[in-house]
Design an enzyme around this catalytic site. Structure first.
Site, mmCIF file in Angstrom:
data_model
loop_
_atom_site.group_PDB
_atom_site.id
_atom_site.type_symbol
_atom_site.label_atom_id
_atom_site.label_comp_id
_atom_site.label_asym_id
_atom_site.label_seq_id
_atom_site.Cartn_x
_atom_site.Cartn_y
_atom_site.Cartn_z
ATOM 1 N N GLU A 81 76.594 57.596 96.378
ATOM 2 C CA GLU A 81 77.694 56.776 95.843
ATOM 3 C C GLU A 81 77.861 55.488 96.645
ATOM 4 O OE1 GLU A 81 79.879 60.556 95.931
ATOM 5 O OE2 GLU A 81 81.068 59.721 94.294
ATOM 6 N N HIS A 123 84.292 60.802 89.620
ATOM 7 C CA HIS A 123 82.896 60.876 90.097
ATOM 8 C C HIS A 123 81.995 59.941 89.289
ATOM 9 C CE1 HIS A 123 83.597 65.333 91.429
ATOM 10 N NE2 HIS A 123 83.759 64.523 92.471
ATOM 11 N N ASN A 175 85.366 53.688 102.162
ATOM 12 C CA ASN A 175 86.027 54.719 101.369
ATOM 13 C C ASN A 175 87.220 55.208 102.192
ATOM 14 O OD1 ASN A 175 86.743 56.874 99.802
ATOM 15 N ND2 ASN A 175 84.722 57.847 99.800
ATOM 16 N N GLY A 231 84.278 68.988 95.169
ATOM 17 C CA GLY A 231 84.821 68.689 93.835
ATOM 18 C C GLY A 231 83.640 68.738 92.873
ATOM 19 N N ARG A 278 85.664 51.901 97.455
ATOM 20 C CA ARG A 278 85.770 52.948 96.434
ATOM 21 C C ARG A 278 87.250 53.227 96.201
ATOM 22 N NH1 ARG A 278 85.669 59.238 96.951
ATOM 23 N NH2 ARG A 278 85.478 59.758 94.754
ATOM 24 N N ASN A 306 71.524 71.474 96.857
ATOM 25 C CA ASN A 306 71.051 72.452 97.851
ATOM 26 C C ASN A 306 71.091 73.918 97.441
ATOM 27 O OD1 ASN A 306 70.631 70.580 100.158
ATOM 28 N ND2 ASN A 306 72.810 70.192 99.826
ATOM 29 N N ASP A 344 83.097 77.183 100.938
ATOM 30 C CA ASP A 344 81.750 76.779 101.367
ATOM 31 C C ASP A 344 80.710 77.661 100.665
ATOM 32 O OD1 ASP A 344 79.335 76.346 102.713
ATOM 33 O OD2 ASP A 344 80.385 75.795 104.558
ATOM 34 N N LEU A 383 78.039 68.660 91.549
ATOM 35 C CA LEU A 383 78.600 69.900 92.093
ATOM 36 C C LEU A 383 78.725 69.790 93.602
ATOM 37 C CD1 LEU A 383 76.339 72.385 90.076
ATOM 38 C CD2 LEU A 383 78.554 71.437 89.387
ATOM 39 N N ARG A 419 89.985 73.826 93.919
ATOM 40 C CA ARG A 419 90.718 73.501 92.681
ATOM 41 C C ARG A 419 90.346 74.477 91.568
ATOM 42 N NH1 ARG A 419 88.770 67.377 92.535
ATOM 43 N NH2 ARG A 419 88.490 67.368 94.799
ATOM 44 N N GLY A 445 74.833 71.136 94.039
ATOM 45 C CA GLY A 445 73.794 70.835 93.052
ATOM 46 C C GLY A 445 72.448 70.528 93.700
HETATM 47 P P1 AMP Z 1 79.855 67.738 98.882
HETATM 48 O O1 AMP Z 1 81.323 67.738 98.529
HETATM 49 O O2 AMP Z 1 78.997 67.059 97.875
HETATM 50 O O3 AMP Z 1 79.568 67.318 100.278
HETATM 51 O O4 AMP Z 1 79.403 69.291 98.814
HETATM 52 C C1 AMP Z 1 79.991 70.295 99.612
HETATM 53 C C2 AMP Z 1 79.496 71.664 99.123
HETATM 54 O O5 AMP Z 1 78.064 71.732 99.221
HETATM 55 C C3 AMP Z 1 80.044 72.843 99.936
HETATM 56 O O6 AMP Z 1 80.474 73.864 99.074
HETATM 57 C C4 AMP Z 1 78.823 73.304 100.702
HETATM 58 O O7 AMP Z 1 78.893 74.674 100.938
HETATM 59 C C5 AMP Z 1 77.703 72.998 99.714
HETATM 60 N N1 AMP Z 1 76.407 72.977 100.395
HETATM 61 C C6 AMP Z 1 75.957 72.089 101.298
HETATM 62 N N2 AMP Z 1 74.735 72.444 101.742
HETATM 63 C C7 AMP Z 1 74.406 73.602 101.099
HETATM 64 C C8 AMP Z 1 73.272 74.497 101.118
HETATM 65 N N3 AMP Z 1 72.222 74.256 101.886
HETATM 66 N N4 AMP Z 1 73.306 75.570 100.288
HETATM 67 C C9 AMP Z 1 74.376 75.821 99.497
HETATM 68 N N5 AMP Z 1 75.465 75.030 99.449
HETATM 69 C C10 AMP Z 1 75.484 73.941 100.219
#
Ligand code: AMP
Length: 397
Positions: free
Chosen positions: A380, A178, A7, A210, A90, A332, A280, A207, A239, A330
């Site tokens: 992915e 996605h 990627n 992005g 990808r 976590n 975050d 979620l 975004r 989604g």
């Molecule tokens: P991704 O782009 O799929 O890696 O997701 C990143 C997002 O997941 C960020 O907003 C992180 O804050 C959120 N994230 C990762 N771990 C957790 C967690 N344990 N609780 C809440 N959000 C999380």
């Protein structure tokens, strides 16, 4: 069979090497800041508990591929890149291409032609392909497009109500992104539902930083929230998602905003970060605990937008078997899932609070819920490896 998945970003290459016998990851890593004075290398293999990290100047993607190759040889995982059975890439924008493709000159031209629609994503992807071809010219290489799964969306859902001539001349329409993730979690969901995917109606929620939603009828995507670019739809990390386009005319008049500034504003400075200063979700949850009102507002806006999309896709699909949560948030963020599902009981969507709070649970719906609510980790890279393997086996047969 050994498949390497790449990627490539503008200054990065993420890789995973799979043994397809058991879907096992043999090695993975990330090369960042390619072209910068101090590039960062992080390499992991089955032989190490801790990653090997290095800081060094990496001239270009070709040098990045050489680093990956030397690492895999040093680790005695392969004798050389030419030993690989395939390399899967990808690529973000594949226009109206529906399936993975074996890379040849005409496919490369195709990727170049889609670059106008994804100027930040396709050119680095292409650089990654060329570097991999230079390092492993005997290995079949496959491209998997992020847009492919969405190409079953019908015209009434993919067209924008703009002059038709713009669709004909500039290909302005919804493409969706996605796709590999939505397709992967939908097929995992079908296994959970113990039904063939072709008999399942599913709403998938990817979620992460992005985010996008897909409406899947009988295993085929019929609508998705992202559009001609990954900017439309949900509120994301940085975004904006859906906004009234008139805001841009207003900003052009009031603040003399130019196209480039608008791009930066909507892609990099908006979303969760624009509202509360961070993208975050963990920090946002902490902010809410500490009484920060902007964090609460960002959280509420984020969940409300998802809820609106679920409502509209319930109407699109008529009957839904499962709602699937995936991606960093989604998978976590317990509170996001709870808030998104609250108030949807009348539609047969009932979440179980304690099942939802337990990490690792796939089913988080209550016993009386008509719609299953599933938490399915996306993968992915594995999906790309499997699609690469499938195409190579088809060609060999
Ligand atoms: P991704 O782009 O799929 O890696 O997701 C990143 C997002 O997941 C960020 O907003 C992180 O804050 C959120 N994230 C990762 N771990 C957790 C967690 N344990 N609780 C809440 N959000 C999380």
């Amino acid at each position: 069979m050994k498949i390497l998945v790449l990627n490539s970003g503008s200054s990065s290459i993420k890789f995973q090497l799979f043994s397809m016998k058991n879907d096992k990851v043999l090695a993975y890593g990330l090369i960042e800041q390619i072209g910068e004075p101090s590039g960062q290398v992080k390499l992991n293999s089955i032989h190490h508990k801790e990653p090997i990290t290095k800081t060094l100047h990496i001239k270009d993607h070709e040098e990045g591929i050489e680093i990956i190759s030397s690492f895999l040889i040093d680790e005695k995982i392969i004798k050389g890149l030419d030993e690989l059975d395939g390399i899967g890439h990808r690529i973000v924008h594949g226009g109206t291409v529906k399936e993975p493709e074996l890379i040849n000159d005409s496919v490369l031209k195709e990727i170049v032609s889609f670059s106008a629609l994804a100027p930040l994503h396709n050119p680095p992807g292409l650089a990654g392909i060329k570097a991999a071809q230079a390092g492993a010219h005997k290995v079949p290489q496959v491209v998997v497009f992020d847009t492919a799964f969405h190409q079953t969306i019908p015209p009434h859902a993919y067209m924008y109500a703009l002059p038709y001539e713009l669709y004909e001349r500039l290909h302005i329409r919804r493409y969706g992104f996605h796709g590999t993730s939505h397709q992967f979690v939908a097929s995992q969901a079908a296994k959970e539902l113990k039904k063939p995917l072709s008999k399942c109606n599913i709403i998938t929620l990817h979620l992460g930083n992005g985010g996008s939603v897909a409406a899947i009828r009988g295993g085929k995507c019929v609508d998705t929230s992202m559009g001609i670019s990954p900017l439309e739809g949900l509120i994301m990390g940085t975004r904006s998602g859906d906004i009234d386009p008139a805001i841009l005319f207003y900003l052009a008049r009031e603040d003399n905003l130019k196209a480039k500034d608008m791009d930066t504003l909507l892609n990099k400075k908006s979303g969760l970060k624009g509202i509360c200063g961070t993208n975050d979700m963990r920090e946002i949850m902490l902010g809410i605990k500490n009484g920060d009102e902007r964090s609460k507002l960002a959280f509420d806006m984020f969940c409300y937008r998802i809820k609106k999309y679920i409502g509209s896709y319930l109407a699109v699909l008529g009957k839904v078997d499962a709602l699937v949560f995936t991606g960093g948030i989604g998978e976590n963020a317990v509170d996001v899932r709870l808030e998104v599902c609250s108030g949807l009981e009348a539609f047969g969507i009932k979440i179980d609070k304690s099942a939802n709070a337990k990490r690792g649970n796939i089913h988080v719906e209550s016993k009386t819920s008509n719609v299953k609510i599933l938490v399915i980790p996306t993968n992915e890279e594995l999906a790309i490896a499997k699609q690469t393997q499938h195409l190579i086996q088809q060609i060999r047969a």
